[in-house]
Design an enzyme around this catalytic site. Structure first.
Site, PDB file in Angstrom:
ATOM      1  N   SER A 181       2.678  10.840   2.889  1.00 28.83           N
ATOM      2  CA  SER A 181       2.803  10.148   4.170  1.00 28.83           C
ATOM      3  C   SER A 181       2.448  11.086   5.323  1.00 28.83           C
ATOM      4  O   SER A 181       1.333  11.585   5.375  1.00 28.83           O
ATOM      5  CB  SER A 181       4.213   9.561   4.287  1.00 28.83           C
ATOM      6  OG  SER A 181       4.262   8.544   5.260  1.00 28.83           O
TER       7      SER A 181
ATOM      8  N   HIS B  77       6.089   2.811  -1.126  1.00 30.36           N
ATOM      9  CA  HIS B  77       5.605   3.959  -0.350  1.00 30.36           C
ATOM     10  C   HIS B  77       6.161   5.285  -0.867  1.00 30.36           C
ATOM     11  O   HIS B  77       5.472   6.294  -0.846  1.00 30.36           O
ATOM     12  CB  HIS B  77       5.968   3.758   1.127  1.00 30.36           C
ATOM     13  CG  HIS B  77       5.440   4.825   2.032  1.00 30.36           C
ATOM     14  ND1 HIS B  77       4.096   5.183   2.065  1.00 30.36           N
ATOM     15  CD2 HIS B  77       6.067   5.630   2.941  1.00 30.36           C
ATOM     16  CE1 HIS B  77       3.922   6.148   2.958  1.00 30.36           C
ATOM     17  NE2 HIS B  77       5.099   6.440   3.496  1.00 30.36           N
TER      18      HIS B  77
END
Length: 253
Positions: free
Chosen positions: A84, A234
Site C-alpha cells: 500500500s 487489501h
C-alpha cells in the site's frame, strides 16, 4: 531521518515497508519466513511505529529516509517490498534510485492517484478519549461505536501505546498523517521508469489494482509481473500469508 527498524536472518538484504497506519509489526510473521533465506529489514516509516515524528510527510522524504537507512547499513543494493503506502514508497525509490533496488515487490497498490478514503479510520482514532482511557478494552469499546469491523479496530489499536505514567498515547503522528492524507494518495506523475524485475501482487477481492491498471503499471515498470491472490482483500499479507510468502520467495529466488 533515522528510521526505527529490526533485522532478521542473513543473506541478501530485503527491506519491507508497511502501509499507512501500520508498522513493522504487521510484517513480523512473514519476515520470519523470509529470514530463512534473506537478511530482512522490518522498517517503521516516518510518523509510524517507533520511528520519529515530523510535519513533513510525503513520498520524497520517505524515500530519503530509506536511502539514509541503506547508506547507514552499508547496503549498496537491496530487494524492496512495500504494501500500500509502503508500495508507493518502494515504487518511488525504484524510479528515483534504480541502482539501489535489486528486485521490486509491490503489494496491492498501483502507481496511480487514489482519492482520500480513510475517513472511517480517522473517526476510529478520534473516537478514543485518550485522556480518560484506562485499558485497551475500553478503547475497543469506544471505537466499536464508529467501526463495527473487529479486525479493523485491532489493526488501529496496534498503534495504542501506554506511557510510563500509565496513560495512553498513539504511537503514530496522527495529525501529520491526517494533514497529508491527500499526498498519501498521490500517484507517480513524472516520466520515469524502473527497468529491473518487478512483481505486483493484487488482492483478488481488493479494488486497489484492477485489470485497467496493468498497462499503467507496465508503463513505469516494463518488466512487471502482475499476479492476484484469490480470496484476499487489501491486507494480502494478513489474510493469505502462505500464498503471498510463496510468491515472494519464488520471485526473489
Amino acid at each position: 531521518m533515522k528510521l526505527n527498524f529490526r533485522t532478521l536472518g542473513a543473506g541478501e538484504p530485503l527491506i519491507i515497508m508497511h502501509g499507512v497506519f501500520g508498522s513493522s509489526d504487521n510484517w513480523q510473521t512473514l519476515g520470519k519466513v523470509f529470514a530463512e533465506s534473506f537478511k530482512v529489514y522490518l522498517v517503521d516509516l516516518r510518523n509510524h511505529g517507533n520511528s520519529p515524528h515530523s510535519d513533513e510527510f510525503d513520498y520524497d522524504v520517505m524515500v530519503s529516509d530509506v536511502v539514509e537507512l541503506m547508506d547507514d547499513e552499508g547496503l549498496e543494493k537491496a530487494h524492496i517490498l512495500g504494501h500500500s503506502m509502503g508500495g508507493k514508497v518502494a515504487m518511488h525509490l525504484s524510479t528515483q534510485h534504480a541502482g539501489k533496488v535489486d528486485k521490486l515487490i509491490v503489494v496491492d497498490i498501483a502507481p496511480k492517484y487514489y482519492p482520500p478514503h480513510h475517513q472511517e479510520i480517522f473517526k476510529g482514532f478520534h473516537s478514543v478519549n485518550l485522556s480518560t482511557l484506562k485499558n485497551r478494552k475500553e478503547a475497543d469499546d469506544q471505537m466499536a461505536g464508529v467501526i463495527s469491523n473487529f479486525g479493523v479496530r485491532q489493526f488501529i489499536l496496534k498503534n495504542l501505546d501506554r506511557k510510563k505514567d500509565g496513560s495512553f498515547q498513539w504511537k503514530l503522528n496522527l495529525n501529520a498523517i491526517e494533514n497529508a492524507i491527500e499526498k498519501v494518495g498521490e500517484g507517480i506523475e513524472e516520466e520515469v521508469s524502473f527497468d529491473g524485475n518487478a512483481l505486483f501482487i493484487a488482492g483478488g477481492n481488493s479494488d486497489y489494482i484492477t485489470d485497467d491498471d496493468h498497462d499503467l503499471i507496465r508503463s513505469y515498470f516494463p518488466k512487471a509481473t502482475i499476479v492476484s491472490v484469490k480470496g484476499a482483500g487489501h491486507w494480502v499479507h494478513a489474510e493469505k500469508p502462505d500464498e503471498l510468502g510463496k510468491m515472494v520467495i519464488e520471485f526473489l529466488k
